[in-house]
Design a protein around this motif. Structure first.
Motif, PDB file in Angstrom:
ATOM      1  N   THR A   1     -12.558  19.429  -9.211  1.00 51.13           N
ATOM      2  CA  THR A   1     -12.114  19.932  -8.189  1.00 51.13           C
ATOM      3  C   THR A   1     -10.582  19.512  -7.697  1.00 51.13           C
ATOM      4  O   THR A   1     -10.240  18.479  -8.273  1.00 51.13           O
ATOM      5  N   VAL A   2     -10.012  20.282  -6.712  1.00 55.77           N
ATOM      6  CA  VAL A   2      -9.102  19.623  -6.227  1.00 55.77           C
ATOM      7  C   VAL A   2      -9.376  18.425  -5.065  1.00 55.77           C
ATOM      8  O   VAL A   2     -10.613  18.373  -4.775  1.00 55.77           O
ATOM      9  N   PRO A   3      -8.503  17.623  -4.992  1.00 56.72           N
ATOM     10  CA  PRO A   3      -8.968  16.398  -4.210  1.00 56.72           C
ATOM     11  C   PRO A   3      -9.794  16.789  -2.707  1.00 56.72           C
ATOM     12  O   PRO A   3      -9.377  17.683  -1.947  1.00 56.72           O
ATOM     13  N   ALA A   4     -10.813  16.000  -2.732  1.00 54.73           N
ATOM     14  CA  ALA A   4     -11.439  16.125  -1.456  1.00 54.73           C
ATOM     15  C   ALA A   4     -12.359  17.510  -1.070  1.00 54.73           C
ATOM     16  O   ALA A   4     -12.982  17.910  -0.328  1.00 54.73           O
ATOM     17  N   ALA A   5     -12.404  18.325  -2.295  1.00 54.70           N
ATOM     18  CA  ALA A   5     -13.003  19.676  -2.127  1.00 54.70           C
ATOM     19  C   ALA A   5     -14.326  19.495  -2.933  1.00 54.70           C
ATOM     20  O   ALA A   5     -15.133  20.476  -3.250  1.00 54.70           O
ATOM     21  N   GLN A   6     -14.784  18.335  -3.417  1.00 58.97           N
ATOM     22  CA  GLN A   6     -16.144  18.211  -4.172  1.00 58.97           C
ATOM     23  C   GLN A   6     -17.405  18.473  -3.328  1.00 58.97           C
ATOM     24  O   GLN A   6     -18.233  19.111  -3.857  1.00 58.97           O
ATOM     25  N   ALA A   7     -17.502  18.201  -2.141  1.00 64.46           N
ATOM     26  CA  ALA A   7     -18.416  18.767  -1.263  1.00 64.46           C
ATOM     27  C   ALA A   7     -18.759  19.955  -1.185  1.00 64.46           C
ATOM     28  O   ALA A   7     -19.949  20.713  -1.168  1.00 64.46           O
TER      29      ALA A   7
ATOM     30  N   TRP B   1      -7.562  14.391  -8.481  1.00 61.23           N
ATOM     31  CA  TRP B   1      -8.476  15.584  -8.462  1.00 61.23           C
ATOM     32  C   TRP B   1     -10.038  14.776  -8.274  1.00 61.23           C
ATOM     33  O   TRP B   1     -10.013  13.564  -8.176  1.00 61.23           O
ATOM     34  N   SER B   2     -11.079  15.581  -7.970  1.00 63.56           N
ATOM     35  CA  SER B   2     -12.413  15.220  -7.797  1.00 63.56           C
ATOM     36  C   SER B   2     -13.415  15.683  -8.751  1.00 63.56           C
ATOM     37  O   SER B   2     -13.042  16.752  -9.202  1.00 63.56           O
ATOM     38  N   ARG B   3     -14.500  15.449  -8.486  1.00 63.08           N
ATOM     39  CA  ARG B   3     -15.544  16.134  -9.480  1.00 63.08           C
ATOM     40  C   ARG B   3     -16.807  16.123  -8.604  1.00 63.08           C
ATOM     41  O   ARG B   3     -17.414  15.606  -7.931  1.00 63.08           O
ATOM     42  N   ALA B   4     -17.325  17.627  -8.828  1.00 63.13           N
ATOM     43  CA  ALA B   4     -18.489  17.944  -7.850  1.00 63.13           C
ATOM     44  C   ALA B   4     -19.480  18.192  -9.209  1.00 63.13           C
ATOM     45  O   ALA B   4     -19.160  18.629 -10.382  1.00 63.13           O
ATOM     46  N   TYR B   5     -20.728  17.574  -8.888  1.00 61.94           N
ATOM     47  CA  TYR B   5     -21.839  17.887  -9.778  1.00 61.94           C
ATOM     48  C   TYR B   5     -23.168  18.123  -9.393  1.00 61.94           C
ATOM     49  O   TYR B   5     -23.370  17.718  -7.842  1.00 61.94           O
ATOM     50  N   MET B   6     -23.939  18.467  -9.935  1.00 64.83           N
ATOM     51  CA  MET B   6     -25.306  18.852  -9.610  1.00 64.83           C
ATOM     52  C   MET B   6     -26.410  18.725 -10.400  1.00 64.83           C
ATOM     53  O   MET B   6     -26.246  19.179 -11.834  1.00 64.83           O
ATOM     54  N   ASP B   7     -27.587  17.696 -10.189  1.00 67.30           N
ATOM     55  CA  ASP B   7     -28.487  17.518 -11.173  1.00 67.30           C
ATOM     56  C   ASP B   7     -29.703  18.523 -10.923  1.00 67.30           C
ATOM     57  O   ASP B   7     -30.144  18.743  -9.835  1.00 67.30           O
ATOM     58  N   VAL B   8     -30.027  19.019 -11.940  1.00 67.29           N
ATOM     59  CA  VAL B   8     -30.902  20.275 -11.750  1.00 67.29           C
ATOM     60  C   VAL B   8     -32.604  19.717 -12.477  1.00 67.29           C
ATOM     61  O   VAL B   8     -32.197  19.866 -13.843  1.00 67.29           O
TER      62      VAL B   8
ATOM     63  N   MET C   1       0.722  -1.370   0.085  1.00 65.46           N
ATOM     64  CA  MET C   1      -0.120   0.039  -0.190  1.00 65.46           C
ATOM     65  C   MET C   1       0.954   1.267  -0.081  1.00 65.46           C
ATOM     66  O   MET C   1       0.629   2.272  -0.953  1.00 65.46           O
ATOM     67  N   LEU C   2       1.865   1.373   0.801  1.00 65.74           N
ATOM     68  CA  LEU C   2       2.639   2.400   0.920  1.00 65.74           C
ATOM     69  C   LEU C   2       3.627   2.635  -0.379  1.00 65.74           C
ATOM     70  O   LEU C   2       3.798   3.736  -1.067  1.00 65.74           O
ATOM     71  N   LEU C   3       4.232   1.397  -1.002  1.00 63.62           N
ATOM     72  CA  LEU C   3       4.936   1.485  -2.088  1.00 63.62           C
ATOM     73  C   LEU C   3       4.100   2.063  -3.465  1.00 63.62           C
ATOM     74  O   LEU C   3       4.499   2.730  -4.265  1.00 63.62           O
ATOM     75  N   GLU C   4       2.900   1.746  -3.413  1.00 67.09           N
ATOM     76  CA  GLU C   4       2.083   1.923  -4.683  1.00 67.09           C
ATOM     77  C   GLU C   4       1.233   3.225  -4.138  1.00 67.09           C
ATOM     78  O   GLU C   4       0.590   3.872  -5.103  1.00 67.09           O
ATOM     79  N   ASP C   5       1.492   3.713  -2.940  1.00 62.92           N
ATOM     80  CA  ASP C   5       0.759   5.002  -2.796  1.00 62.92           C
ATOM     81  C   ASP C   5      -0.616   5.069  -2.939  1.00 62.92           C
ATOM     82  O   ASP C   5      -1.204   5.968  -3.596  1.00 62.92           O
ATOM     83  N   GLN C   6      -1.482   4.129  -2.407  1.00 65.35           N
ATOM     84  CA  GLN C   6      -2.738   4.072  -2.921  1.00 65.35           C
ATOM     85  C   GLN C   6      -3.509   5.122  -2.135  1.00 65.35           C
ATOM     86  O   GLN C   6      -4.600   5.397  -2.604  1.00 65.35           O
ATOM     87  N   TYR C   7      -3.176   5.458  -0.812  1.00 67.16           N
ATOM     88  CA  TYR C   7      -3.881   6.482  -0.031  1.00 67.16           C
ATOM     89  C   TYR C   7      -2.778   7.078   1.050  1.00 67.16           C
ATOM     90  O   TYR C   7      -1.765   6.392   1.171  1.00 67.16           O
ATOM     91  N   GLY C   8      -2.928   8.175   1.744  1.00 67.23           N
ATOM     92  CA  GLY C   8      -2.334   8.778   2.765  1.00 67.23           C
ATOM     93  C   GLY C   8      -3.147   9.478   3.557  1.00 67.23           C
ATOM     94  O   GLY C   8      -4.238   9.695   3.496  1.00 67.23           O
ATOM     95  N   VAL C   9      -2.398  10.107   4.397  1.00 68.04           N
ATOM     96  CA  VAL C   9      -2.995  10.945   5.758  1.00 68.04           C
ATOM     97  C   VAL C   9      -3.632  12.177   4.725  1.00 68.04           C
ATOM     98  O   VAL C   9      -2.976  12.672   3.940  1.00 68.04           O
ATOM     99  N   GLY C  10      -4.940  12.202   5.395  1.00 70.36           N
ATOM    100  CA  GLY C  10      -5.800  13.102   4.563  1.00 70.36           C
ATOM    101  C   GLY C  10      -6.440  12.940   3.624  1.00 70.36           C
ATOM    102  O   GLY C  10      -7.647  13.581   3.144  1.00 70.36           O
ATOM    103  N   ASP C  11      -6.298  11.764   2.990  1.00 70.87           N
ATOM    104  CA  ASP C  11      -7.319  11.501   2.001  1.00 70.87           C
ATOM    105  C   ASP C  11      -8.654  10.744   2.559  1.00 70.87           C
ATOM    106  O   ASP C  11      -8.769  10.464   3.745  1.00 70.87           O
ATOM    107  N   VAL C  12      -9.623  11.006   1.590  1.00 75.21           N
ATOM    108  CA  VAL C  12     -11.114  10.352   1.979  1.00 75.21           C
ATOM    109  C   VAL C  12     -11.199   9.237   0.961  1.00 75.21           C
ATOM    110  O   VAL C  12     -11.058   9.253   0.018  1.00 75.21           O
ATOM    111  N   ILE C  13     -11.142   7.987   2.052  1.00 70.22           N
ATOM    112  CA  ILE C  13     -11.348   6.563   1.217  1.00 70.22           C
ATOM    113  C   ILE C  13     -12.345   5.915   1.956  1.00 70.22           C
ATOM    114  O   ILE C  13     -13.003   6.146   2.714  1.00 70.22           O
TER     115      ILE C  13
END
Length: 303
Positions: A272-278, A207-214, A151-163
């Protein structure tokens, strides 16, 4: 007695010094053992210094700044990625130092035992049997450590990530070779063994994606609705507060995304930048609702 030293230069020299073959052989053995242990500790020290230098270079060398747009650096991303890289490098450095110490000092000890004419074959057999027994008894622990290393070698996630790791979804607070600690939206802390994680959904990588259905009624003017949504997209893109720290590309209006028996559904999306989609999604909802009210366009129920 002097003949016992003829095969060893050091022993013969010391026998002449002490004028006694037995004392010469004892002194030669002692000197050899001290030399072996000394070389073992020196090699261990050199290996640790090399590993430390490599770890420091991996943790500090090179900028990891993520440039999502030409000439624009998203605030905070560089620091987060560098911190993740530092933690990953230090963890792997600690593992490598432990492995180097075990291999070098273990080899030195076995060499000393062999020099003392102590049979090491039974010892190696006993250690092998003990290793197999410990392996069977601690296979879950070994599984956790191996999974943590990959997990560390492949950098699957780290501190601060939402997983999302299956049993828990939250923000990563700590990562070790054995466990991952998460905190969910309710403030609950989860300790998840790395060996039990079979899949990971990372919402904060790259990156992340924010979307809204109208949803709008069938009798709404679709051209006007699209124009209103495009104005909202342009306004939030022009807002420096979001453009410099939250949004990395101009939001897009995808047009009619869905059809139902009571409404048409438009979709507006923003990268969006990571974890800013909300946060961006909440801002989009507020601006879209305000813009539609100002334009006199009613929203339908979202089915």
């Amino acid at each position: 007695m002097a003949g016992t030293c003829q095969d060893e230069v050091l022993c013969s020299w010391l026998a002449g010094w002490f004028d006694n073959a037995i004392w010469g052989q004892v002194a030669a053995s002692g000197a050899t053992i001290i030399l072996i242990l000394f070389l073992g500790f020196v090699l261990r020290k050199v290996a640790h210094r090399v590993i430390t230098k490599v770890v420091n270079r991996a943790a500090m060398g090179g900028s990891l700044t993520s440039r999502f747009r030409k000439g624009v650096t998203v605030g905070g991303v560089d620091a987060l990625l560098n911190e993740r890289r530092r933690q990953r490098a230090e963890t792997m450095g600690s593992v490598l130092k432990s492995v180097a110490s075990i291999v070098i000092l273990g080899t030195a000890v076995l060499t000393v035992l062999d020099r003392l004419t102590i049979p090491i074959a039974p010892l190696l057999t006993s250690v092998g049997i003990l290793g197999v027994a410990v392996g069977f008894g601690a296979q879950e622990l070994v599984k956790d450590f191996i999974a943590g290393m990959f997990m560390l070698l492949e950098d699957q996630y780290g501190v601060g990530d939402v997983i999302d790791v299956g049993p828990a979804v939250g923000t990563v607070e700590a990562v070790t070779l054995r466990i991952t600690r998460l905190r969910d939206v309710d403030g609950r802390v989860w300790y998840v063994r790395n060996g039990t994680i079979t899949r990971v959904g990372n919402e904060s990588q790259g990156w992340s994606r924010a979307y809204m259905d109208v949803p709008v009624p069938y009798d709404a003017d679709l051209v006007s609705v699209r124009a209103v949504l495009e104005n909202v997209a342009e306004e939030i893109w022009a807002d420096t507060e979001f453009r410099e720290s939250k949004i990395v590309e101009a939001p897009q209006v995808f047009g009619v995304e869905q059809l139902s028996d009571s409404s048409l559904v438009f979709r507006i999306s923003a990268k969006t930048v990571p974890a800013a989609q909300a946060e961006v999604s909440r801002e989009l909802r507020l601006r879209v609702k305000t813009a539609l009210d100002d334009a006199g366009i009613a929203m339908a129920a979202l089915v």
